[in-house]
Design an enzyme around this catalytic site. Sequence first.
Site, PDB file in Angstrom:
ATOM      1  N   ALA A   7      26.467  22.958 -48.144  1.00 59.00           N
ATOM      2  CA  ALA A   7      25.982  22.756 -46.778  1.00 59.00           C
ATOM      3  C   ALA A   7      24.947  23.809 -46.428  1.00 59.00           C
ATOM      4  O   ALA A   7      24.911  24.886 -47.027  1.00 59.00           O
ATOM      5  CB  ALA A   7      27.151  22.811 -45.794  1.00 59.00           C
ATOM      6  N   ASP A   8      24.111  23.473 -45.471  1.00 62.47           N
ATOM      7  CA  ASP A   8      23.122  24.433 -44.994  1.00 62.47           C
ATOM      8  C   ASP A   8      22.911  24.217 -43.510  1.00 62.47           C
ATOM      9  O   ASP A   8      22.857  23.080 -43.044  1.00 62.47           O
ATOM     10  CB  ASP A   8      21.795  24.258 -45.743  1.00 62.47           C
ATOM     11  N   THR A   9      22.820  25.299 -42.778  1.00 56.00           N
ATOM     12  CA  THR A   9      22.534  25.256 -41.345  1.00 56.00           C
ATOM     13  C   THR A   9      21.293  26.089 -41.082  1.00 56.00           C
ATOM     14  O   THR A   9      21.187  27.206 -41.579  1.00 56.00           O
ATOM     15  CB  THR A   9      23.722  25.804 -40.523  1.00 56.00           C
ATOM     16  N   GLU A  10      20.374  25.515 -40.324  1.00 56.72           N
ATOM     17  CA  GLU A  10      19.146  26.232 -39.989  1.00 56.72           C
ATOM     18  C   GLU A  10      18.844  26.097 -38.502  1.00 56.72           C
ATOM     19  O   GLU A  10      19.153  25.080 -37.879  1.00 56.72           O
ATOM     20  CB  GLU A  10      17.953  25.688 -40.786  1.00 56.72           C
ATOM     21  N   ALA A  26      23.021  20.224 -42.707  1.00 51.35           N
ATOM     22  CA  ALA A  26      23.124  19.177 -43.715  1.00 51.35           C
ATOM     23  C   ALA A  26      24.338  19.481 -44.576  1.00 51.35           C
ATOM     24  O   ALA A  26      24.605  20.635 -44.907  1.00 51.35           O
ATOM     25  CB  ALA A  26      21.870  19.130 -44.582  1.00 51.35           C
TER      26      ALA A  26
END
Length: 172
Positions: free
Chosen positions: A84-87, A121
């Site tokens: 997962a990635d958070t931006e 995501a």
Amino acid sequence: PMSAPLLYLASKSPRRQALLRQLDIEFETLLLREAIGRQRDIVEQVEDGEPALHYVERMARTKAQVGWQRMQNRKLAERPVLGADTEVVLDGEVFGKPRDAADVVRMLRRLSGRTHQVLTAVAVRYRDLTEVDLAASKVTLRRLAATEIDRYAASGEPLDKAGAYGVQGRAA
């Protein structure tokens, strides 16, 4: 004997681990190399002209892919791998994680009193299939006094957070 995990988490994020526990999902963490001075598994860098949505999906997909390879290399039981990635995104710019306290101050001054996007995501890889889902939220930070920003930067909390703040921490 301990049961095998339902999935592997390709992340060291305490928040992601807490969310999986909250959902009662058994998991094992697959740590990806991020140490400075060693070959990193993933370079988290936006490509020139890359849209923020594409970037966050690419990072989640890459983390799931690298986690899958790590699982195979370690000859672990085959299980789905979650990445997962958070931006934080303001005016099309992906903020990423701050380099240092000065970078925290720079980011928070820009976010202060404005509405930005938080993109997360999530990718799950199992064998040859990778599924990706995306969540987009709008977050408005109230105007922050310079002293508040300095105090928060000095706390150290924002250093490993995209956009230099954690809404579940002191930034709340």
